[in-house]
Design an enzyme around this catalytic site. Structure first.
Site, PDB file in Angstrom:
ATOM      1  CE  LYS A 111      -4.220  -1.644   0.865  1.00  0.00           C
ATOM      2  NZ  LYS A 111      -5.460  -2.244   1.792  1.00  0.00           N
ATOM      3  CE  LYS A 190      -6.434  -9.455  -4.072  1.00  0.00           C
ATOM      4  NZ  LYS A 190      -6.699  -8.465  -3.167  1.00  0.00           N
ATOM      5  CE  LYS A 193     -13.200  -3.695  -1.853  1.00  0.00           C
ATOM      6  NZ  LYS A 193     -13.000  -3.836  -0.421  1.00  0.00           N
TER       7      LYS A 193
HETATM    8  P1  ADP Z   1      -9.938  -5.720  -2.142  1.00  0.00           P
HETATM    9  O1  ADP Z   1      -8.553  -6.292  -2.472  1.00  0.00           O
HETATM   10  O2  ADP Z   1     -10.553  -5.329  -3.376  1.00  0.00           O
HETATM   11  O3  ADP Z   1      -9.579  -4.599  -1.465  1.00  0.00           O
HETATM   12  P2  ADP Z   1     -10.670  -6.728   0.353  1.00  0.00           P
HETATM   13  O4  ADP Z   1      -9.224  -6.654   0.737  1.00  0.00           O
HETATM   14  O5  ADP Z   1     -11.564  -5.922   1.008  1.00  0.00           O
HETATM   15  O6  ADP Z   1     -10.752  -6.671  -1.289  1.00  0.00           O
HETATM   16  O7  ADP Z   1     -11.040  -8.300   0.402  1.00  0.00           O
HETATM   17  C1  ADP Z   1     -11.944  -8.892   1.285  1.00  0.00           C
HETATM   18  C2  ADP Z   1     -12.197 -10.168   1.072  1.00  0.00           C
HETATM   19  O8  ADP Z   1     -12.190 -10.661  -0.336  1.00  0.00           O
HETATM   20  C3  ADP Z   1     -10.733 -10.722   1.593  1.00  0.00           C
HETATM   21  O9  ADP Z   1     -11.107 -12.139   2.276  1.00  0.00           O
HETATM   22  C4  ADP Z   1     -10.024 -11.004   0.228  1.00  0.00           C
HETATM   23  O10 ADP Z   1      -9.050 -12.024   0.389  1.00  0.00           O
HETATM   24  C5  ADP Z   1     -11.078 -11.670  -0.530  1.00  0.00           C
HETATM   25  N1  ADP Z   1     -10.549 -10.990  -2.099  1.00  0.00           N
HETATM   26  C6  ADP Z   1     -10.522  -9.976  -2.451  1.00  0.00           C
HETATM   27  N2  ADP Z   1     -10.022  -9.620  -3.673  1.00  0.00           N
HETATM   28  C7  ADP Z   1      -9.989 -11.197  -4.068  1.00  0.00           C
HETATM   29  C8  ADP Z   1      -9.552 -11.928  -5.137  1.00  0.00           C
HETATM   30  N3  ADP Z   1      -9.267 -11.186  -6.185  1.00  0.00           N
HETATM   31  N4  ADP Z   1      -9.527 -13.332  -5.183  1.00  0.00           N
HETATM   32  C9  ADP Z   1      -9.750 -14.053  -4.062  1.00  0.00           C
HETATM   33  N5  ADP Z   1     -10.191 -13.342  -2.970  1.00  0.00           N
HETATM   34  C10 ADP Z   1     -10.296 -11.961  -2.858  1.00  0.00           C
END
Ligand code: ADP
Ligand code: TRP
Length: 324
Positions: A111, A190, A193
């Site tokens: 980040k 991956k 957001k």
């Molecule tokens: P982002 O990466 O979009 O900010 P978050 O960190 O809020 O997403 O993730 C919330 C949940 O969704 C976590 O358990 C995270 O591991 C899962 N997650 C987010 N993006 C993915 C992805 N591309 N593949 C698998 N799991 C994901």
């Protein structure tokens, strides 16, 4: 078995969140396990400091969880900030947490490399996450692969606390489904957001189609054979198509005469069908903010009771004074 997990209200829910996380949350709930699911709004503040955005994203996530099947009668469903005990435990864990453990944190490194300000909240993010997990005596944490390190740090902290103050905390385990551990985004990285590469769950059918059409593919012409195993559209189709259809599509890729446009079109249909009912439910919830508030209030009450019981054990184990 007690399952716990959280999602940050830092944007809109996407396919990665659903297949990597919420689908497992729902499955565990339906299997009858004790489940705690929450909105990690304090975590979101580490990178998002905008009142209106945080409020809106919190409501979006609350409606999203419910629309995707998290049932407040079966799971304890709540907002992190409704449980002040969690920041208290975070402090206590901070005091047994070696700085060197946090320095290994990949989220912090990623980040800050992306330009987020290196504030203390971001550095301490995994300790707050550990407090979230530990305070409910959670045994399993369903997550996507990107969160694995945070659960490992949680285990380290629980073990460290127990070695300093005696057996007090439950040491949890992560639950990662290998096939959906990393859902790819429209650019093949991956889906996240923060990469702007998501296919949102609660979008209009038209926008969903538009996003699917933007998925990056190679430039193999329509007539020529294609390799499904290296294609982003096919990777997403794997999440949504039935095994029979998937096999048929793989055959078409290999035979040639089937373009990426066809595959994208089918993908958008499948996404729109799969989430049609959830989108309807979401629209209903949007009309009923009072119901949403009641659900959060009740979930917060249940979560606080469990958290307070753990904190009584913790305070007593480490000699923290309380006069009330
Ligand atoms: P982002 O990466 O979009 O900010 P978050 O960190 O809020 O997403 O993730 C919330 C949940 O969704 C976590 O358990 C995270 O591991 C899962 N997650 C987010 N993006 C993915 C992805 N591309 N593949 C698998 N799991 C994901
Ligand atoms: N860090 C998680 C994410 O970005 C969100 C989160 C906060 C979480 N606390 C948690 C996940 C506790 C599991 C358990 O997705």
């Amino acid at each position: 078995m007690r399952s716990l997990s959280g999602i940050q209200p830092s944007g809109r829910l996407h396919l990665g969140n659903y297949y990597g996380a919420v689908r497992q949350f729902h499955k565990l709930q339906e299997e009858g396990h004790e489940c705690f699911y929450f909105i990690a709004n304090y975590h979101a503040m580490t990178t998002m400091q905008d009142k209106a955005q945080l409020e809106q994203a919190t409501m979006h996530l609350a409606m999203g969880y419910l629309a995707l099947g998290i049932d407040p009668n079966k799971s304890v469903f709540f907002v992190q900030s409704d449980v002040p005990q969690v920041t208290e435990l975070c402090w206590i864990l901070n005091c047994v947490c070696p700085v060197s453990l946090m320095e290994k944190g990949t989220t912090y490194k990623d980040k800050t490399a992306k330009g987020f300000s290196p504030n203390m909240g971001l550095f301490d993010y995994p300790v707050l996450q550990a407090a979230d997990i530990i305070i409910y005596d959670s045994t399993v944490v369903p997550i996507g692969a990107d969160q694995k390190q945070h659960v490992e740090m949680t285990r380290d902290l629980a073990i460290k606390f127990n070695s300093v103050f005696g057996e007090t905390l439950v040491v949890p385990e992560s639950l990662i489904v290998p096939e959906v551990a990393i859902v790819p985004g429209i650019d093949g990285q991956k889906m996240s957001k923060s990469y702007g590469n998501v296919i949102e769950i609660f979008d209009t059918p038209k926008n969903t189609r538009k996003r699917c059409m933007q998925i990056v593919t190679d430039s193999t012409p329509l007539e020529e054979p294609k390799n499904p195993d290296t294609d982003n559209v096919y990777a997403l189709l794997k999440l949504l198509a039935s095994p029979e259809e998937l096999q048929e599509i793989a055959g078409k890729y290999r035979a040639g005469g089937y373009g990426y446009g066809h595959a994208k079109d089918r993908l958008s249909q499948l996404v729109n069908e799969r989430f049609a009912a959830a989108r309807e439910k979401y629209a209903e919830l949007e009309k009923n903010p009072d119901y949403l508030r009641d659900v959060m209030c009740e979930g917060g009450r249940k979560a606080r009771a469990v958290a307070e019981a753990t904190m009584q054990r913790v305070r007593s184990a480490c000699g923290v004074f309380r006069s009330f």
